[in-house]
Scaffold this motif. Structure first.
Motif, PDB file in Angstrom:
ATOM      1  N   VAL A  54       0.944  -0.989  -0.129  1.00  0.00           N
ATOM      2  CA  VAL A  54      -0.054   0.061  -0.030  1.00  0.00           C
ATOM      3  C   VAL A  54       0.887   1.344  -0.086  1.00  0.00           C
ATOM      4  N   ALA A  55       1.884   1.237   0.780  1.00  0.00           N
ATOM      5  CA  ALA A  55       2.619   2.501   0.965  1.00  0.00           C
ATOM      6  C   ALA A  55       3.344   2.612  -0.373  1.00  0.00           C
ATOM      7  N   ARG A  56       3.877   1.321  -0.948  1.00  0.00           N
ATOM      8  CA  ARG A  56       4.650   1.302  -2.193  1.00  0.00           C
ATOM      9  C   ARG A  56       3.805   1.935  -3.232  1.00  0.00           C
TER      10      ARG A  56
ATOM     11  N   VAL B  50     -12.043  12.618  -6.080  1.00  0.00           N
ATOM     12  CA  VAL B  50     -12.018  11.317  -5.726  1.00  0.00           C
ATOM     13  C   VAL B  50     -11.155  10.690  -4.819  1.00  0.00           C
ATOM     14  N   PRO B  51     -11.545  10.365  -3.675  1.00  0.00           N
ATOM     15  CA  PRO B  51     -10.778  10.109  -2.597  1.00  0.00           C
ATOM     16  C   PRO B  51      -9.584   9.267  -2.812  1.00  0.00           C
ATOM     17  N   ASN B  52      -8.446   9.126  -2.628  1.00  0.00           N
ATOM     18  CA  ASN B  52      -7.534   8.152  -2.991  1.00  0.00           C
ATOM     19  C   ASN B  52      -7.580   7.002  -1.890  1.00  0.00           C
ATOM     20  N   SER B  53      -8.160   5.848  -2.164  1.00  0.00           N
ATOM     21  CA  SER B  53      -8.242   4.856  -1.251  1.00  0.00           C
ATOM     22  C   SER B  53      -6.792   4.137  -0.883  1.00  0.00           C
ATOM     23  N   VAL B  54      -5.859   4.465  -1.653  1.00  0.00           N
ATOM     24  CA  VAL B  54      -4.658   3.804  -1.191  1.00  0.00           C
ATOM     25  C   VAL B  54      -3.797   4.698  -0.008  1.00  0.00           C
ATOM     26  N   ALA B  55      -3.960   5.994  -0.310  1.00  0.00           N
ATOM     27  CA  ALA B  55      -3.503   6.851   0.733  1.00  0.00           C
ATOM     28  C   ALA B  55      -4.349   6.464   2.124  1.00  0.00           C
ATOM     29  N   ARG B  56      -5.569   6.409   2.288  1.00  0.00           N
ATOM     30  CA  ARG B  56      -6.452   6.150   3.081  1.00  0.00           C
ATOM     31  C   ARG B  56      -6.017   4.999   3.731  1.00  0.00           C
ATOM     32  N   SER B  57      -5.977   3.874   2.937  1.00  0.00           N
ATOM     33  CA  SER B  57      -5.499   2.553   3.368  1.00  0.00           C
ATOM     34  C   SER B  57      -4.124   2.639   4.168  1.00  0.00           C
ATOM     35  N   LEU B  58      -3.221   3.448   3.559  1.00  0.00           N
ATOM     36  CA  LEU B  58      -2.042   3.583   4.233  1.00  0.00           C
ATOM     37  C   LEU B  58      -2.035   4.179   5.786  1.00  0.00           C
ATOM     38  N   ASP B 118       1.122  -8.169   3.067  1.00  0.00           N
ATOM     39  CA  ASP B 118       1.517  -6.786   2.278  1.00  0.00           C
ATOM     40  C   ASP B 118       0.753  -5.608   2.443  1.00  0.00           C
ATOM     41  N   GLY B 119      -0.180  -6.200   3.207  1.00  0.00           N
ATOM     42  CA  GLY B 119      -1.265  -4.838   3.351  1.00  0.00           C
ATOM     43  C   GLY B 119      -2.309  -4.535   2.264  1.00  0.00           C
ATOM     44  N   ARG B 120      -2.247  -5.145   1.525  1.00  0.00           N
ATOM     45  CA  ARG B 120      -3.366  -5.378   0.395  1.00  0.00           C
ATOM     46  C   ARG B 120      -4.831  -5.550   0.664  1.00  0.00           C
ATOM     47  N   MET B 121      -4.795  -6.416   1.687  1.00  0.00           N
ATOM     48  CA  MET B 121      -6.187  -7.091   1.982  1.00  0.00           C
ATOM     49  C   MET B 121      -6.336  -7.321   3.504  1.00  0.00           C
ATOM     50  N   ASP B 122      -7.553  -7.102   4.111  1.00  0.00           N
ATOM     51  CA  ASP B 122      -7.780  -7.153   5.397  1.00  0.00           C
ATOM     52  C   ASP B 122      -8.101  -8.598   6.009  1.00  0.00           C
ATOM     53  N   GLY B 123      -8.355  -9.577   5.200  1.00  0.00           N
ATOM     54  CA  GLY B 123      -8.457 -10.864   5.542  1.00  0.00           C
ATOM     55  C   GLY B 123      -8.586 -11.633   4.085  1.00  0.00           C
TER      56      GLY B 123
END
Lengths: 362, 362
Positions: A54-56, B50-58, B118-123
């Motif tokens: 995600v950071a990447r 449009v909100p940036n989901s990646v930044a939000r996820s980080l 790697d942070g890409r998913m919650d489960g």
DNA sequence: TATGATGGATAAAAGGTTTTATCAACCGCC
DNA sequence: GGCGGTTGATAAAACCTTTTATCCATCATA
């Protein structure tokens, strides 16, 4: 929570930059000594460092993820099998290139731009694109490249399309049935699908091929398969003059087969049935279904490759790739000479002369 | 590239904090006046923010994405249909709760931890989990919760499992065939699948049910369906004493049906065939296939809900949810009294007495 | 007139990575 | 002894959001 570059850096007694360089090769001008490198690797391995994608992604604005958009996904297991084939083809090509696949469904047309532009994916493949001009315009202006898969392209496409020659496919059906001696063919449409570009193209191809072959074709030769199949039942009860049926898709064709079986009508001796979309499903029906094959796996992979190319080399002009269809002849079609004369009168002779005169066409 | 909070903030003449609060409700202690709010909304809309989901996820370390892991995805369109059903069920439940779905495939066992952490998913939901202890241990220690779907749970599970009662399902088959008068039943296994927990459980159930019913069962009653089906062909050629066949899965059952048809053996009058996994596929075979049904859609949805719960309320002890199977009786099974005596000798009488003595059991 | 709420808003840190710019040290060479 | 080049390494900014802490008025109360 997770082990970060910082943790590794501290463990190895170096800077974050050094770790990043060693572990991911980032930073052109950064130079690291051999010993430092091994130390860093050792530390990373010991701490079980996993890079945070995600950071990447935030930094590089690349996710290495492609979105696959289905208009209505809820029907995947009930719907036609080629949806599964599309998914399969796309997935195979993505995985082969170390991309990830994320599935979007029920994307409301109003938020279409947002769903694609929120940074979660690098590109999208849209299955069964709707026609609304405004939606298409939005997609074309989207921040990420979008490819339309399995949708007839409009005259002036704003996007790149990968589709099959629906019209040509329908023609194949007419030619096949004509060659077998059939002179009246019923077209079975599905309720609610009749205004999609694909359905329109297939019907158009069917109409034209009939015209060119000199086959009679009127609105009476189109019937809708609604939920209780009442139209079809009416047609059937009236002792139809048709010896062939062309169902606009695989699932409807299967339904026709079943209905015929229930009515004691034998396929292919009493009736020939052809479907659109030759899939594994067609091999399991009884009899196996003659159907138009679009190379859907190939098409799906192609769509993915187009996205890769766009992502690597920048956008291209919208193009339309049309794949030719072929006909998989199976057990559900047979020459009219095999038709038992018990149930219907032999209509094929009445049109015989006309046909001979026009034989050159198809 | 994209419009950010900063852009909106500048356009509206306020701070980023204010915009974030208004647009996403973030920041408990932040208060905004009505007029400011409308101004911000107006600016956001005008700029098409449009909100940036990646930044939000980080920031939040939440992605609202669940991963679905297939051991081998390449077979989705060729493999058994219940893979599609699993996918469908999971997807439906995820989408209903505004989660996203990402598909992982061919995750190498060595990098299993990395792929999930790697942070890409919650489960993640793991279909057809392998048995390797070390892999399981890795999954259990993974940063995100993992649920095993459609895999027999081991004695001391490290993860939560959602599976069906494979053993009970196999018993249903024996009971069904027994009630129809069958006294020798062949078990058809698939090469390469014979050491999976599911296959083992099914065979175990089959064995035990046979024992309890007093049916003879030896290693000769197991045959493998390899690629060219040679074992099966051998068995078939030798004029087998069996009147019933239990195929360990749907696809093999279909293959047996086809093989029988090619050999002129009529199902169900000559031979009864039962499969495992009742899917839409079973309705299209000829004859329709009697098969064990596991409520796979429900199970898939349940797996998703377990993840939701874990994400909302924290981790729970590993649990095992076992769904009972039922039997969908279709056209491929019939009483032995219907067996034509032409092709094989009537073996069912030879075991008759033994069976009568043990009748109470099943 | 202090004191204390309250409403309205912002600055700044944090999250983990990539990448540019900068720096120190060393060597060789005129 | 000053200059250029190379090797090895780092600091710090940037990506975009969320969230806590802080600040400044204003207003009511004692």
């Amino acid at each position: 929570m997770g082990v970060t570059l910082k943790d590794v850096a501290e463990a190895a007694g170096v800077s974050i930059t050094a770790v990043s360089k060693v572990l991911h090769g980032s930073g052109k001008s950064v130079r690291i000594a051999k010993e430092t490198e091994t130390a860093i690797r050792e530390a990373a391995h010991r701490l079980q460092y996993v890079p945070n994608s995600v950071a990447r992604s935030l930094r590089t604005s690349r996710t290495r993820t492609i979105g696959l958009v289905f208009e209505n996904f809820g029907s995947l297991s009930e719907g036609p099998m080629y949806y599964v084939l599309m998914l399969d083809g796309v997935a195979q090509e993505l995985f082969r290139n170390h991309y990830r696949l994320t599935i979007l469904a029920e994307v409301s047309h109003k938020h279409v731009g947002g769903a694609l532009s929120d940074g979660r994916m690098d590109g999208a493949i849209w299955c069964k694109l709707p026609m609304e001009e405004e939606v298409l315009a939005q997609l074309a202006q989207s921040r990420i490249p979008v490819v339309a898969l399995n949708t007839e392209a409009p005259a002036n496409p704003l996007l790149t399309y990968v589709s099959c020659d629906n019209e040509g496919g329908a023609r194949l059906v007419v030619e096949h049935l004509y060659a077998l001696g059939h002179r009246r063919v019923l077209y079975v449409m599905e309720i609610g699908e009749d205004d999609t570009p694909d359905a329109t193209a297939r019907l158009r191809g069917f109409r034209r091929a009939c015209q060119e072959a000199g086959l009679p074709f009127s609105e009476d030769d189109i019937v809708f398969w609604d939920r209780d199949a009442s139209q079809f039942a009416d047609w059937w009860r009236s002792g139809p003059p048709h010896t062939g049926v062309f169902a606009w898709n695989e699932r409807v064709a299967g339904a026709v087969l079943r209905r015929a079986h229930e009515s004691g009508v034998h396929v292919p001796t009493d009736l020939s049935v052809v479907g659109f979309d030759s899939t594994p499903f067609c091999e399991t029906t009884s009899p196996p279904l003659t159907a138009v094959r679009q190379p859907i796996l190939e098409m799906a992979k192609h769509a993915a490759r187009i996205l890769f190319d766009t992502l690597d080399n920048g956008p291209d002009e919208p193009r339309v790739f049309t794949y030719p269809c072929t006909l998989d002849v199976r057990g559900s079609t047979a020459p009219t000479s095999m038709v038992r004369r018990t149930r219907r009168k032999p209509v094929e002779t009445s049109n015989g002369p006309i046909l001979d005169a026009e034989r050159g066409h198809p």
